[in-house]
Design a protein around this motif. Structure first.
Motif, PDB file in Angstrom:
ATOM      1  N   ASP A  77       0.084 -18.855  23.132  1.00  0.00           N
ATOM      2  CA  ASP A  77       0.870 -19.218  24.314  1.00  0.00           C
ATOM      3  C   ASP A  77       0.083 -20.252  25.117  1.00  0.00           C
ATOM      4  O   ASP A  77      -0.538 -19.931  26.127  1.00  0.00           O
ATOM      5  N   PRO A  78       0.100 -21.523  24.676  1.00  0.00           N
ATOM      6  CA  PRO A  78      -0.728 -22.558  25.286  1.00  0.00           C
ATOM      7  C   PRO A  78      -0.525 -22.685  26.795  1.00  0.00           C
ATOM      8  O   PRO A  78       0.597 -22.654  27.299  1.00  0.00           O
ATOM      9  N   ILE A  79      -1.644 -22.826  27.499  1.00  0.00           N
ATOM     10  CA  ILE A  79      -1.631 -22.976  28.946  1.00  0.00           C
ATOM     11  C   ILE A  79      -1.280 -24.416  29.317  1.00  0.00           C
ATOM     12  O   ILE A  79      -1.677 -25.365  28.648  1.00  0.00           O
ATOM     13  N   ASN A  80      -0.538 -24.577  30.401  1.00  0.00           N
ATOM     14  CA  ASN A  80      -0.182 -25.902  30.898  1.00  0.00           C
ATOM     15  C   ASN A  80      -1.441 -26.637  31.358  1.00  0.00           C
ATOM     16  O   ASN A  80      -2.169 -26.154  32.229  1.00  0.00           O
ATOM     17  N   PRO A  81      -1.716 -27.811  30.796  1.00  0.00           N
ATOM     18  CA  PRO A  81      -2.952 -28.550  31.144  1.00  0.00           C
ATOM     19  C   PRO A  81      -3.038 -28.941  32.616  1.00  0.00           C
ATOM     20  O   PRO A  81      -4.129 -29.256  33.107  1.00  0.00           O
ATOM     21  N   THR A  82      -1.922 -28.931  33.342  1.00  0.00           N
ATOM     22  CA  THR A  82      -1.932 -29.389  34.728  1.00  0.00           C
ATOM     23  C   THR A  82      -2.353 -28.298  35.710  1.00  0.00           C
ATOM     24  O   THR A  82      -2.572 -28.565  36.880  1.00  0.00           O
ATOM     25  N   ASN A  83      -2.444 -27.065  35.245  1.00  0.00           N
ATOM     26  CA  ASN A  83      -2.785 -25.972  36.161  1.00  0.00           C
ATOM     27  C   ASN A  83      -3.730 -25.005  35.462  1.00  0.00           C
ATOM     28  O   ASN A  83      -3.373 -23.876  35.134  1.00  0.00           O
ATOM     29  N   LEU A  84      -4.965 -25.463  35.231  1.00  0.00           N
ATOM     30  CA  LEU A  84      -5.900 -24.701  34.414  1.00  0.00           C
ATOM     31  C   LEU A  84      -6.710 -23.696  35.225  1.00  0.00           C
ATOM     32  O   LEU A  84      -7.233 -24.024  36.289  1.00  0.00           O
ATOM     33  N   PRO A  85      -6.833 -22.467  34.708  1.00  0.00           N
ATOM     34  CA  PRO A  85      -7.795 -21.531  35.296  1.00  0.00           C
ATOM     35  C   PRO A  85      -9.186 -21.834  34.741  1.00  0.00           C
ATOM     36  O   PRO A  85      -9.358 -22.733  33.911  1.00  0.00           O
ATOM     37  N   ARG A  86     -10.171 -21.092  35.185  1.00  0.00           N
ATOM     38  CA  ARG A  86     -11.518 -21.240  34.633  1.00  0.00           C
ATOM     39  C   ARG A  86     -11.488 -20.842  33.166  1.00  0.00           C
ATOM     40  O   ARG A  86     -10.847 -19.871  32.777  1.00  0.00           O
ATOM     41  N   GLY A  87     -12.204 -21.591  32.320  1.00  0.00           N
ATOM     42  CA  GLY A  87     -12.207 -21.307  30.894  1.00  0.00           C
ATOM     43  C   GLY A  87     -12.879 -19.982  30.565  1.00  0.00           C
ATOM     44  O   GLY A  87     -13.706 -19.479  31.329  1.00  0.00           O
TER      45      GLY A  87
END
Length: 359
Positions: A77-87
């Motif tokens: 479930d890929p995360i939206n690159p525009t709203n990233l949490p800490r890796g």
């Protein structure tokens, strides 16, 4: 191991393999780490690279002579690159580019298990694993699930491959305790005859108040005699993680002659045009259909699409090549020798005359 240029490395036999496992705690801070250890390491088993799915291409940009593959926590479930949490999380395997033609990535296990096959003196399965740490009840369920997947992978490849597993197990498997986690993990390792060696502390708490041994390299018992040495590297100047790398040197022959047998080898176009009029089209169709049966019916992420595309190209190429009649050898006519002794002497005399004029 001394640095060897790309071309000579492929033509010579390599008789030893240096394998390192490392919980890097954010691989984007580790470029200098790979610079320091590049000359002495062939394969890196990586845990906690902290990259999301769309960032996995960064694994091929860490060092100009290192490439690899990885899995991210958001693969399904890929995360939206525009709203990233800490890796967080993630596993990967990196290798020197001169080994690229001998390595096949495998799409097995979840995002905590990353596997590749290496073709050399024997088939070698390399596994990078990052097991869940102690925490919520759900973490315990995930821990058991990962162990079950690891067990299934080892059982599947034990008869045909040597196996090396490296990673952060979040348990000291050499110090047996009465906890359910520890017992479950140790029982599976014993059942699969996997062994390791005591190499001291591998994790130091950032506060400096706690230490533990949770990072290991595991080998099958029948591969034990090939392990030359194993060590915890607590003196790497560029290591900014709270984990120490664990490294092993093993006897393993990689010969350039094996390269053509590896399906990950770069596919070169056949010389000349394919003579479809002379090809057994029924045999070609049968080979392609048989190969398609081994393809996965569901592709869930970019890596799976890229791998499927590569495998499809390989299947079509190899099927056509096996059905195409061998080309007849052509012998070139010798070149017409127009140079005789008189002409050769005249040219030499002209050069000599020209040089004397310059003087």
């Amino acid at each position: 191991m001394e640095q060897i240029d790309h071309e000579s490395r492929e033509t010579d036999k390599k008789k030893e393999l240096n394998i390192l496992t490392f919980n890097c705690k954010n691989i984007q801070t580790c470029c200098m780490f790979f610079d320091e250890l590049f000359n002495s390491t062939d394969i890196f088993l990586i845990e906690e690279h902290w990259l999301f799915n769309f960032q996995l291409n960064l694994l091929n940009e860490l060092h100009q002579n290192i490439c690899g593959m990885g899995k991210a926590v958001d693969d399904k479930d890929p995360i939206n690159p525009t709203n990233l949490p800490r890796g967080y999380g993630g596993t990967g395997i990196l290798w020197r580019k001169d080994l690229d033609n001998f390595i096949n990535p495998l799409n097995i296990g979840n995002d905590r298990i990353c596997c590749v096959k290496l073709l050399g003196s024997s088939k070698l399965l390399l596994v990078s694993v990052y097991l869940p740490c102690k925490g919520l009840p759900s973490d315990s369920l995930e821990f058991h699930n990962c162990i079950d997947q690891l067990h299934e992978i080892v059982q599947r490849y034990s008869d045909s491959h040597s196996i090396i597993i490296g990673g952060d197990f979040n348990e000291n498997i050499l110090n047996k305790t009465d906890t359910r986690r520890n017992k479950y993990l140790v029982d599976i390792l014993n059942e699969n005859r996997l062994y390791t060696e005591e190499n001291g502390i591998t994790f130091v708490n950032c506060s400096g108040k706690g230490t533990s041994t949770i990072d290991f390299l595991l080998f099958k018992q029948d591969f034990k005699e090939n392990v030359i040495c194993m060590e915890t590297m607590d003196n790497v100047a560029t290591n900014v993680s709270d984990h120490y790398p664990v490294k092993a040197k093993v006897k393993y022959i990689i010969n350039a002659k094996e390269k053509s047998k590896c399906s990950n080898s770069k596919i070169l176009p056949m010389s000349g045009k394919t003579l479809w009029k002379k090809i057994d089209k029924d045999a070609y169709k049968t080979l392609v259909e048989k190969g398609l049966d081994n393809f996965s019916s569901s592709l869930e992420n970019k890596y799976e699409v890229d791998l499927a595309f590569q495998n499809m190209n390989s299947l079509l190429f190899n099927s056509a090549k096996s059905c195409c009649p061998a080309p007849s050898k052509r012998f070139r006519k010798p070149k017409l020798k127009v140079m005789n002794q008189e002409i050769s002497d005249a040219i030499a005399m002209k050069k000599k005359s020209f040089l004397s004029m310059e003087d």
